[in-house]
Design an enzyme around this catalytic site. Structure first.
Site, PDB file in Angstrom:
ATOM      1  N   TYR A 148       0.784  -1.233   0.000  1.00 62.28           N
ATOM      2  CA  TYR A 148       0.000   0.000   0.000  1.00 62.28           C
ATOM      3  C   TYR A 148       0.816   1.283   0.000  1.00 62.28           C
ATOM      4  O   TYR A 148       0.256   2.357  -0.212  1.00 62.28           O
ATOM      5  CB  TYR A 148      -0.994  -0.031   1.166  1.00 62.28           C
ATOM      6  CG  TYR A 148      -2.074  -1.061   0.932  1.00 62.28           C
ATOM      7  CD1 TYR A 148      -3.122  -0.801   0.059  1.00 62.28           C
ATOM      8  CD2 TYR A 148      -2.007  -2.317   1.515  1.00 62.28           C
ATOM      9  CE1 TYR A 148      -4.090  -1.753  -0.199  1.00 62.28           C
ATOM     10  CE2 TYR A 148      -2.975  -3.286   1.269  1.00 62.28           C
ATOM     11  CZ  TYR A 148      -4.011  -2.992   0.405  1.00 62.28           C
ATOM     12  OH  TYR A 148      -4.958  -3.948   0.138  1.00 62.28           O
ATOM     13  N   PHE A 441      -9.378  -4.100  11.577  1.00 62.08           N
ATOM     14  CA  PHE A 441     -10.597  -3.959  10.769  1.00 62.08           C
ATOM     15  C   PHE A 441     -10.314  -4.381   9.330  1.00 62.08           C
ATOM     16  O   PHE A 441      -9.160  -4.501   8.934  1.00 62.08           O
ATOM     17  CB  PHE A 441     -11.162  -2.538  10.813  1.00 62.08           C
ATOM     18  CG  PHE A 441     -10.234  -1.463  10.298  1.00 62.08           C
ATOM     19  CD1 PHE A 441     -10.281  -1.086   8.958  1.00 62.08           C
ATOM     20  CD2 PHE A 441      -9.322  -0.831  11.123  1.00 62.08           C
ATOM     21  CE1 PHE A 441      -9.439  -0.091   8.469  1.00 62.08           C
ATOM     22  CE2 PHE A 441      -8.485   0.162  10.657  1.00 62.08           C
ATOM     23  CZ  PHE A 441      -8.534   0.529   9.331  1.00 62.08           C
TER      24      PHE A 441
END
Length: 441
Positions: A148, A441
């Protein structure tokens, strides 16, 4: 890219997903992550997804050989996001809650890797946040840390897991011992409406006291702790422990015990604590002491803790506890000006930043960050000469006050154009403690 616009390079298109796509989402997730959850239906899988922020990529043209002719078009990519929050540095050492888009469920079909699908989804996500003016921050937890950074995310916090033995003694001093003695604890099954509501209240209350903590939205609070009996196998139900000072809710833990016995028929059960939060050190100490004192257990693991966590030092430090260190929250500034204006600073600074950003071109320009003695800043476009040139990833990494700009400059990731500018910027962005995300998450 529009809803139905296809990419000629890979014959696929981005589409909005709805609850009607539950079964093909489940099939795609099982294929991509190969972590099949027994007993869960498609509806169980998508229970917590926000379908206003969930998109998929599907192929255009003939179905691959062997695909059932009466089935839905298979997905070759998905992503979703939640509107969450994160506790950021505030002015002069305070903390401030800010909205953040939490990216999740990102995946690409193994047959369609290295065809630009991930980049298309990331661009779609980030440009959508900007176009809707939804939030200037985006965050994620990286399944593989090498992915990322190329989309502008920087590793903004580190988490550690702490392995301790049953009966670990926490030496915290007389003042905290007295404070902890005033706290009562009890635990219940986590998978109920009442427990989930109390967990969410405690989660929000404790996050206000913890730098870097990510918070869930009200819309996902109930489903977050759904506990499927078939999926958990022989393990006990997920438990919620609460700390109270009188009638005030001051902390919580989410955990599960796993029964184990050695060859001599002695108990060696494990306690796996996946969330732990408190509004004050005494409540944290009371919860920790209770969690290391269950019968029939031999090991307790506290996940997602801070590198400077009190538990570590109360227990005697790194040589007394097994510590595993890993990257936590990855943060991305969607709108540099709004994000840098929203947080607070530890001191005054006036510096011109030349930001490099090839994914979100509206950020790629010079910005003047001006912070007063009160720690309140503003970030505005400017044509003045730059003092520091840096990629947007570096700002994401430093945003929560953990990874210093100075350290990133030493690693060759930030370029100083005006002597002393990097140090001034770095000091202004630093926080008093290490940030940590506290939940996955």
């Amino acid at each position: 890219m529009s809803l139905s616009e296809a990419s000629p390079g890979d014959a696929t298109r981005l589409v909005d997903l709805t609850p009607a796509d539950a079964e093909r989402i489940r099939h795609f997730e099982d294929l991509t992550w190969f972590e099949v959850a027994p007993g869960q239906t498609g509806a169980d899988y998508v229970r917590n997804l926000d379908f206003t922020r969930t998109r998929g990529v599907e192929p255009v043209g003939p179905a691959p050989l062997g695909t059932p002719s009466d089935g839905p078009v298979p997905l070759v990519g998905t992503y979703s996001a939640w509107l969450m929050g994160v506790t950021a540095p505030g002015p002069d050492g305070d903390l401030t809650p800010l909205p953040m888009s939490g990216l999740t469920w990102v995946g690409v079909h193994p047959d369609h890797r290295r065809r630009g699908i991930l980049r298309r989804m990331m661009v779609d996500h980030l440009h959508g946040l900007h176009d809707r003016d939804e939030t200037p921050l985006a965050g994620l937890h990286a399944s593989e840390p090498g992915i990322y950074g190329r989309f502008g995310y920087g590793g903004a916090s580190s988490d550690v897991s702490l392995d301790m033995g049953r009966g670990t003694e926490f030496r915290a001093g007389e003042t905290l011992d007295a404070s902890a003695s005033e706290v009562s604890t009890h635990f219940v099954d986590a998978d109920s409406d009442e427990a989930a509501a109390a967990l969410h209240r405690a989660h929000l209350a404790t996050a206000r006291h913890t730098l870097g903590t990510v918070t869930r939205g009200e819309d996902t609070a109930r489903g977050w702790f759904a506990d499927h009996p078939t999926s958990r196998g022989g393990h006990e139900p997920l438990r919620a422990m609460f700390a109270q000072r009188g009638t005030e809710l001051t902390g919580y833990a989410v955990f599960r015990r796993v029964a184990k016995w050695n060859d001599d028929h002695q108990p060696e059960g494990e306690v796996r604590v996946r969330e732990l939060g408190a509004t004050d050190p005494g409540s944290l100490l009371a919860l920790a002491r209770r969690l290391v004192d269950f019968d029939l257990t031999g090991k307790v693991t506290f996940y997602d803790r801070s590198p400077d966590d009190p538990l570590l030092w109360w227990a005697g430090g790194p040589r007394a506890v097994r510590v595993r260190h890993y990257d936590g929250l990855w943060l991305r500034l969607v709108d540099v000006d709004k994000a840098l204006t929203a947080r607070g600073y530890s001191g005054p600074v006036d510096v011109v930043l030349d930001v490099v950003d090839d994914v979100c071109p509206w950020n790629a320009r010079r910005w003047r960050l001006s912070v007063g003695a009160d720690g309140v800043g503003s970030c505005l476009p400017t044509d003045a000469d730059a003092d520091v040139r840096l990629p947007v990833q570096a700002l994401g990494a430093a945003y929560l006050g953990g990874r210093p700009i100075v350290a990133q400059a030493a690693a060759g990731q930030v370029t100083e154009l005006t002597p002393g500018a990097v140090r001034r910027l770095s000091r202004a962005m630093r926080a008093d403690s290490d940030p940590f995300g506290a939940i996955g998450f």
